[in-house]
Design an enzyme around this catalytic site. Structure first.
Site, PDB file in Angstrom:
ATOM      1  N   ASP A  12      35.886  46.073  46.556  1.00  0.00           N
ATOM      2  CA  ASP A  12      35.226  44.939  47.186  1.00  0.00           C
ATOM      3  C   ASP A  12      34.475  44.156  46.122  1.00  0.00           C
ATOM      4  OD1 ASP A  12      34.351  43.310  49.162  1.00  0.00           O
ATOM      5  OD2 ASP A  12      32.785  44.657  49.904  1.00  0.00           O
ATOM      6  N   ASP A 106      38.578  38.474  48.691  1.00  0.00           N
ATOM      7  CA  ASP A 106      37.710  39.218  47.775  1.00  0.00           C
ATOM      8  C   ASP A 106      37.696  40.724  48.020  1.00  0.00           C
ATOM      9  OD1 ASP A 106      36.423  39.181  50.150  1.00  0.00           O
ATOM     10  OD2 ASP A 106      34.477  38.568  49.388  1.00  0.00           O
ATOM     11  N   GLU A 107      38.710  41.246  48.647  1.00  0.00           N
ATOM     12  CA  GLU A 107      38.754  42.701  48.787  1.00  0.00           C
ATOM     13  C   GLU A 107      40.206  43.161  48.910  1.00  0.00           C
ATOM     14  OE1 GLU A 107      37.711  44.229  52.702  1.00  0.00           O
ATOM     15  OE2 GLU A 107      37.280  42.186  53.341  1.00  0.00           O
TER      16      GLU A 107
END
Lengths: 396, 374
Positions: A12, A106-107
């Protein structure tokens, strides 16, 4: 074959939008930074960790954030930059040759099961974290667990730059005491309903007796959630899930309201172009096209149309967006426009059935182009040349 | 009304009448079977929005004590007759609105429907009709109706176009992704004709016709077509509108001609379509003519796997190496209806229509549109 546990990492990116700006501009690394609203009427989407020390959080209004941290630097969102760093991020994850699933920009999840006989998963996690931090200045926290849900929960436990291992046997001790709001998949709407039933923690959910009441809140997902909370989940890391579920869209709020039809159309053209560029870059094709219009009184319309075939053709998409816009015109100034495409699939799996009454006129020409491309690719390797498209000159 | 009849003779006719029985209809009377009994025969009539059927039953076992008419709830009546024991069934009207059904040790009373609600149906027999051999008519239907469109957004394409010029009858069906065409010679010359018959009606007609060499009389006007066969009158509505001109869309010159053993080709395509992630049996397969004149049939689903099948053409190949992709369903549908054991597949280009023809199916043409891969 001996049944063994899977090893899945959830990686993450911490305060991603802010991190991107800090990665790009070292001078921002030492100051409190917020990303979001251009004007005072906006809200922050992200705040870096320095700003967070002042009590600034995401989703906080700009006015409030400035009150708490007067020297807060606020930058507008820059999605082209985020996409650039997101790409670098996933390049690091995919470099291990294991299945990687995009959770969002974003992960990501990575299934390391294949590698673990040779390397310890914690070493790999540390290596991923170090590579991203030193090479790209992107801080990440990582969860290591036997399934995707636990990995996701674990990555949240230590931020920033944490690595947390969550084994199934740790569930009782580490997962169950967490408030139910923190459970991945339980949203802002569901959490208050569960609390109403007396479920405050994830552990409460596992031990809740009245299944009938619980199923009213969680519906057919009830067993699914309970299973996850117990640490059982066997969803595989699926590289293409992102494509199956997600949509690609761009929207923009305009500083000055738009009054003119033609001007709105020009803006839509730009947005469509951006969306198509992303679609092409993602090697996907889309079937459903959507238009979003928000007026200056904050009323909003969303209209979509599903085509008969998947496409990544700018003209086809824009034609539909234009029709949707034309059919839904209102006599009100426009504040925001958005274009998005969904119902995506991998382009390599894309076929267009030709219609007897609509055989492409340029069939001959197309065939020649295709066969030339093929022969070049055959001679020099798989996909040296691909078909592109011509960018029309962008009007401003 | 009171009569007795052999149970199987009645059932056989009811099963035919059932083809035009409505299940869902705004007019409940159409769920009924109309029965008119006179001295020497029973006339059975059913109708739905597409077709109407009228049967004259003159079985030797028929014994009419008194005549009359009634409208019987179709579904229940057929279920009852089907389940009855005994050879004979006795039907009588009691209290004007109930049908008493007696057979062996069964005694069943069924409420009747209101006869007046059943629409007046005209079965228009014309002086001049077209006569076609049953077996031939069945093969025309079987070889074309499958290619009609099943979606209603182009209603015209849900029908089969019948064209008559002089003594030639041409039937055409297309859903715009494939086309099937059959041309036969009639025994007589007829006035020019150009009509569109709903594909569903023809599917039902196919079930009613037997395999023999009897003649079917075909009568029609601008809105209806009537098939008269044995004791059956089978009437269908016609689709309104002009059928698209397709003759110019069928290519006439083919730079690539490959002849296959039909079975070998079909099984190769079937196997290639097994590993498809696409819904239904709508797998896309690729056919490639290699330099060594072997044909490769392949399919590739990244998440499942891939198939490569080699097929050896049975004859000298005309043309250069080339490849094309198409829906396996359309190809297999087309191959299925050929009588020939060898078929020629004629290509014009990788994104242009191709045709399949067979030596023993000279009167038939199958055309398929490929898919374009990106």
């Amino acid at each position: 074959m001996k049944k063994k546990y899977k090893v899945i990492l959830h990686v993450d990116l911490n305060a991603f939008f802010a991190s991107c700006e800090m990665a790009k501009d070292p001078s921002l690394r030492k100051v409190p930074l917020g990303i979001g609203g251009k004007s005072d009427r906006g809200v922050l989407t992200t705040a870096n960790y320095i700003a967070r020390e002042y009590g600034v959080t995401s989703a906080m209004s700009v006015v409030e954030a400035k009150k708490r941290c007067p020297n807060l630097v606020i930058l507008p969102g820059n999605f082209d930059l985020y996409r650039h760093y997101s790409k670098l991020f996933f390049e690091v994850l995919t470099s291990y040759g294991c299945p990687v699933e995009k959770g969002s920009i974003d992960e990501g999840y990575i299934d390391l099961t294949e590698l673990t006989p040779k390397r310890h998963p914690l070493d790999i996690a540390k290596e991923i974290q170090n590579t991203l931090n030193s090479k790209h200045h992107l801080p990440v926290s990582i969860g290591v667990a036997p399934n995707m849900f636990l990995a996701k929960m674990a990555s949240d436990m230590k931020k920033p730059l944490g690595i947390t291992v969550l084994r199934k046997r740790d569930v009782k001790e580490k997962l169950w005491p967490l408030p139910i709001d923190d459970m991945y998949g339980i949203g802002k709407k569901t959490a208050p309903d569960l609390k109403h039933l007396g479920i405050q923690t994830i552990g409460d959910l596992v031990h809740f007796k009245d299944k009938r009441k619980l199923s009213i809140v969680l519906g057919n997902q009830m067993d699914h959630f309970i299973d996850k909370a117990k640490g059982n989940s066997n969803k595989d890391v699926t590289p293409n899930r992102y494509i199956d579920m997600k949509s690609i869209g761009n929207s923009q709020t305009y500083t000055a309201d738009i009054h003119d039809y033609q001007e709105a159309l020009n803006k839509l053209k730009k947005l469509t172009r951006k969306v198509i560029d992303r679609l092409v870059e993602d090697r996907s094709v889309a079937k459903t096209l959507s238009l979003q219009v928000r007026y200056n009184d904050f009323s909003q319309i969303n209209r979509s149309q599903t085509l008969e075939y998947h496409t990544d053709n700018f003209l086809e998409v824009f034609e539909t967006i234009e029709t949707l816009f034309y059919d839904n015109q209102k006599d009100k100034p426009i504040r925001l426009l958005g274009v998005s495409v969904s119902n995506l699939k991998d382009k390599s799996d894309h076929f267009k059935q030709i219609d007897l009454f609509n055989i492409p006129k340029n069939a001959k020409q197309d065939e020649r182009v295709n066969s030339t491309i093929d022969s070049i690719n055959k001679a020099y390797g798989e996909t040296l040349i691909k078909k592109g498209f011509i960018h029309s000159k962008q009007e401003d | 009304m009171n009569f007795q009849i052999n149970k199987d003779a009645l059932l056989k006719n009811l099963i035919i009448a059932q083809k035009a029985l409505s299940n869902k209809t705004p007019n409940p009377a159409l769920k009924g079977i109309k029965m008119d009994v006179t001295e020497d025969k029973i006339v059975i009539t059913t109708s739905n929005s597409d077709i109407a059927i009228k049967l004259e039953v003159k079985d030797s076992s028929l014994n009419v004590e008194s005549g009359g008419s009634m409208l019987i709830p179709g579904k229940y009546f057929i279920q009852i007759i089907r389940k009855l024991d005994g050879l004979k069934v006795s039907l009588s009207l009691i209290d004007d609105n109930m049908l008493r059904i007696e057979a062996d040790r069964s005694d069943i009373t069924l409420n009747m429907m209101d006869l007046e609600d059943f629409p007046e149906l005209k079965f228009a027999e014309k002086v001049k009709s077209i006569n076609v051999n049953v077996r031939l008519l069945k093969s025309i239907i079987r070889q074309t109706a499958f290619a009609t469109s099943s979606i209603e957004n182009r209603p015209i394409l849900t029908g089969v176009n019948f064209q008559i010029h002089d003594n030639k009858l041409k039937a055409i069906a297309t859903d715009s992704y494939r086309l099937s065409q059959k041309e036969i010679e009639l025994n007589d010359e007829y006035e020019p004709l150009d009509i569109i018959i709903p594909g569903n009606s023809l599917d039902e007609l196919l079930k009613v016709l037997e395999n023999n060499n009897d003649q079917v009389e075909i009568h029609f006007d601008h809105s209806k077509i009537l098939f008269k066969y044995d004791n059956i009158l089978f009437q269908s509505r016609l689709l309104e509108g002009n059928y698209p001109e397709t003759s110019k869309l069928v290519p006439t010159e083919f730079p690539i001609i490959i002849k296959f053993n039909k079975e070998n080709l079909a099984t190769a395509i079937e196997r290639a379509s097994l590993l498809s992630s696409r819904d239904g049996n709508n797998a896309i397969v690729k056919l490639e003519l290699r330099k060594d004149n072997v044909v490769e049939v392949t399919s590739n689903s990244p998440e499942i796997g891939k198939v490569l099948e080699e097929v050896y053409p049975v004859d000298e190949i005309v043309g250069k190496p080339f490849k094309i992709s198409f829906s396996s369903k359309y190809f297999l549908d087309a191959l299925k209806i050929f009588n020939s054991s060898e078929v020629s597949v004629n290509f014009t280009g990788e994104i242009r229509p191709f045709t399949i023809v067979g030596e023993y199916d000279k009167d038939m043409l199958q055309l398929i549109l490929p898919v374009r891969t990106e």
